[in-house]
Design a protein around this motif. Structure first.
Motif, PDB file in Angstrom:
ATOM      1  N   LEU A  27       0.827  -1.199   0.000  1.00 56.81           N
ATOM      2  CA  LEU A  27       0.000   0.000   0.000  1.00 56.81           C
ATOM      3  C   LEU A  27       0.868   1.258   0.000  1.00 56.81           C
ATOM      4  O   LEU A  27       0.573   2.229  -0.695  1.00 56.81           O
ATOM      5  N   GLU A  28       1.963   1.226   0.726  1.00 59.22           N
ATOM      6  CA  GLU A  28       2.880   2.366   0.727  1.00 59.22           C
ATOM      7  C   GLU A  28       3.486   2.574  -0.665  1.00 59.22           C
ATOM      8  O   GLU A  28       3.636   3.711  -1.117  1.00 59.22           O
ATOM      9  N   ASP A  29       3.805   1.471  -1.346  1.00 56.59           N
ATOM     10  CA  ASP A  29       4.314   1.567  -2.721  1.00 56.59           C
ATOM     11  C   ASP A  29       3.256   2.167  -3.644  1.00 56.59           C
ATOM     12  O   ASP A  29       3.558   3.014  -4.498  1.00 56.59           O
ATOM     13  N   ILE A  30       2.017   1.721  -3.486  1.00 56.86           N
ATOM     14  CA  ILE A  30       0.915   2.247  -4.303  1.00 56.86           C
ATOM     15  C   ILE A  30       0.746   3.739  -4.059  1.00 56.86           C
ATOM     16  O   ILE A  30       0.628   4.536  -4.991  1.00 56.86           O
ATOM     17  N   ASP A  31       0.756   4.139  -2.779  1.00 59.41           N
ATOM     18  CA  ASP A  31       0.568   5.553  -2.452  1.00 59.41           C
ATOM     19  C   ASP A  31       1.690   6.413  -3.027  1.00 59.41           C
ATOM     20  O   ASP A  31       1.439   7.493  -3.574  1.00 59.41           O
ATOM     21  N   ALA A  32       2.917   5.930  -2.941  1.00 59.76           N
ATOM     22  CA  ALA A  32       4.029   6.687  -3.514  1.00 59.76           C
ATOM     23  C   ALA A  32       3.876   6.797  -5.026  1.00 59.76           C
ATOM     24  O   ALA A  32       4.118   7.862  -5.613  1.00 59.76           O
ATOM     25  N   THR A  33       3.437   5.716  -5.650  1.00 60.73           N
ATOM     26  CA  THR A  33       3.319   5.685  -7.104  1.00 60.73           C
ATOM     27  C   THR A  33       2.233   6.620  -7.604  1.00 60.73           C
ATOM     28  O   THR A  33       2.459   7.390  -8.550  1.00 60.73           O
ATOM     29  N   TRP A  34       1.031   6.576  -6.996  1.00 64.90           N
ATOM     30  CA  TRP A  34      -0.041   7.437  -7.524  1.00 64.90           C
ATOM     31  C   TRP A  34       0.308   8.906  -7.348  1.00 64.90           C
ATOM     32  O   TRP A  34      -0.011   9.722  -8.204  1.00 64.90           O
ATOM     33  N   LYS A  35       1.013   9.228  -6.287  1.00 68.16           N
ATOM     34  CA  LYS A  35       1.406  10.624  -6.088  1.00 68.16           C
ATOM     35  C   LYS A  35       2.465  11.036  -7.105  1.00 68.16           C
ATOM     36  O   LYS A  35       2.369  12.109  -7.713  1.00 68.16           O
ATOM     37  N   GLU A  36       3.472  10.171  -7.309  1.00 68.60           N
ATOM     38  CA  GLU A  36       4.540  10.474  -8.272  1.00 68.60           C
ATOM     39  C   GLU A  36       4.004  10.621  -9.687  1.00 68.60           C
ATOM     40  O   GLU A  36       4.503  11.432 -10.462  1.00 68.60           O
ATOM     41  N   GLN A  37       2.987   9.820 -10.029  1.00 65.80           N
ATOM     42  CA  GLN A  37       2.456   9.835 -11.391  1.00 65.80           C
ATOM     43  C   GLN A  37       1.371  10.887 -11.597  1.00 65.80           C
ATOM     44  O   GLN A  37       0.829  11.016 -12.690  1.00 65.80           O
ATOM     45  N   GLY A  38       1.053  11.644 -10.550  1.00 72.67           N
ATOM     46  CA  GLY A  38       0.130  12.762 -10.702  1.00 72.67           C
ATOM     47  C   GLY A  38      -1.345  12.416 -10.674  1.00 72.67           C
ATOM     48  O   GLY A  38      -2.168  13.216 -11.119  1.00 72.67           O
ATOM     49  N   PHE A  39      -1.697  11.251 -10.160  1.00 68.15           N
ATOM     50  CA  PHE A  39      -3.107  10.928 -10.014  1.00 68.15           C
ATOM     51  C   PHE A  39      -3.686  11.744  -8.857  1.00 68.15           C
ATOM     52  O   PHE A  39      -2.960  12.138  -7.937  1.00 68.15           O
ATOM     53  N   ASN A  40      -4.985  12.003  -8.894  1.00 62.04           N
ATOM     54  CA  ASN A  40      -5.640  12.791  -7.850  1.00 62.04           C
ATOM     55  C   ASN A  40      -5.898  12.002  -6.584  1.00 62.04           C
ATOM     56  O   ASN A  40      -6.085  12.590  -5.520  1.00 62.04           O
ATOM     57  N   SER A  41      -5.960  10.676  -6.697  1.00 59.72           N
ATOM     58  CA  SER A  41      -6.272   9.857  -5.533  1.00 59.72           C
ATOM     59  C   SER A  41      -5.800   8.427  -5.750  1.00 59.72           C
ATOM     60  O   SER A  41      -5.521   8.012  -6.874  1.00 59.72           O
ATOM     61  N   ARG A  42      -5.756   7.700  -4.669  1.00 59.45           N
ATOM     62  CA  ARG A  42      -5.427   6.269  -4.712  1.00 59.45           C
ATOM     63  C   ARG A  42      -6.468   5.538  -5.549  1.00 59.45           C
ATOM     64  O   ARG A  42      -6.131   4.696  -6.387  1.00 59.45           O
ATOM     65  N   SER A  43      -7.747   5.865  -5.338  1.00 51.69           N
ATOM     66  CA  SER A  43      -8.811   5.194  -6.088  1.00 51.69           C
ATOM     67  C   SER A  43      -8.693   5.428  -7.583  1.00 51.69           C
ATOM     68  O   SER A  43      -8.872   4.512  -8.381  1.00 51.69           O
ATOM     69  N   GLU A  44      -8.403   6.672  -7.966  1.00 51.96           N
ATOM     70  CA  GLU A  44      -8.243   6.974  -9.392  1.00 51.96           C
ATOM     71  C   GLU A  44      -7.109   6.134  -9.975  1.00 51.96           C
ATOM     72  O   GLU A  44      -7.239   5.566 -11.061  1.00 51.96           O
ATOM     73  N   PHE A  45      -5.994   6.049  -9.264  1.00 47.24           N
ATOM     74  CA  PHE A  45      -4.860   5.257  -9.724  1.00 47.24           C
ATOM     75  C   PHE A  45      -5.234   3.781  -9.860  1.00 47.24           C
ATOM     76  O   PHE A  45      -4.936   3.144 -10.875  1.00 47.24           O
ATOM     77  N   LEU A  46      -5.899   3.217  -8.841  1.00 49.32           N
ATOM     78  CA  LEU A  46      -6.261   1.796  -8.884  1.00 49.32           C
ATOM     79  C   LEU A  46      -7.279   1.511  -9.982  1.00 49.32           C
ATOM     80  O   LEU A  46      -7.209   0.470 -10.638  1.00 49.32           O
ATOM     81  N   ARG A  47      -8.229   2.428 -10.209  1.00 43.89           N
ATOM     82  CA  ARG A  47      -9.179   2.250 -11.329  1.00 43.89           C
ATOM     83  C   ARG A  47      -8.420   2.233 -12.646  1.00 43.89           C
ATOM     84  O   ARG A  47      -8.686   1.415 -13.526  1.00 43.89           O
ATOM     85  N   HIS A  48      -7.467   3.148 -12.806  1.00 47.82           N
ATOM     86  CA  HIS A  48      -6.654   3.217 -14.026  1.00 47.82           C
ATOM     87  C   HIS A  48      -5.875   1.910 -14.222  1.00 47.82           C
ATOM     88  O   HIS A  48      -5.845   1.355 -15.324  1.00 47.82           O
ATOM     89  N   ALA A  49      -5.241   1.418 -13.157  1.00 53.83           N
ATOM     90  CA  ALA A  49      -4.462   0.179 -13.244  1.00 53.83           C
ATOM     91  C   ALA A  49      -5.367  -1.010 -13.589  1.00 53.83           C
ATOM     92  O   ALA A  49      -5.006  -1.845 -14.430  1.00 53.83           O
ATOM     93  N   ALA A  50      -6.529  -1.079 -12.962  1.00 53.39           N
ATOM     94  CA  ALA A  50      -7.459  -2.178 -13.242  1.00 53.39           C
ATOM     95  C   ALA A  50      -7.972  -2.098 -14.683  1.00 53.39           C
ATOM     96  O   ALA A  50      -8.062  -3.116 -15.384  1.00 53.39           O
ATOM     97  N   ARG A  51      -8.276  -0.892 -15.138  1.00 51.41           N
ATOM     98  CA  ARG A  51      -8.755  -0.704 -16.512  1.00 51.41           C
ATOM     99  C   ARG A  51      -7.687  -1.154 -17.512  1.00 51.41           C
ATOM    100  O   ARG A  51      -7.984  -1.850 -18.484  1.00 51.41           O
TER     101      ARG A  51
END
Length: 96
Positions: A27-51
């Motif tokens: 989860l810490e890796d995910i949080d660092a990644t979504w912030k580094e990649q400029g996503f607005n939220s963890r959920s937005e990042f995970l939806r993008h990854a799942a899509r």
């Protein structure tokens, strides 16, 4: 949802909330990644990854493992980056 989720999807009848169990380290890796990649939220990042996983099944789990192993080799010094020109030269050698 998490405190890192800044989106408000509660009013969208098309979206369904799910629960997901992850290790704290992942989860810490995910949080660092979504912030580094400029996503607005963890959920937005995970939806993008799942899509991406659904729309591009050619990126198989085995393929991702190979990419991760290559990344590890590069970071540990066990492998070297190869330039575009070097790749072209190697391909030309194979054609001979």
């Amino acid at each position: 949802m998490s405190n890192a989720d800044t989106s408000n999807d509660d009013t969208d009848p098309e979206k369904v909330q799910i629960n997901l169990r992850l290790t704290r380290a992942f989860l810490e890796d995910i949080d660092a990644t979504w912030k580094e990649q400029g996503f607005n939220s963890r959920s937005e990042f995970l939806r993008h990854a799942a899509r991406d996983a659904v729309k591009h099944p050619e990126f198989s789990r085995e393929g991702w493992k190979q990419i991760a192993a290559s990344e590890h080799d590069l970071r540990s010094g066990e492998a070297e980056l190869v330039s575009r020109d070097e790749v072209i030269a190697m391909m030309d050698e194979d054609d001979e």
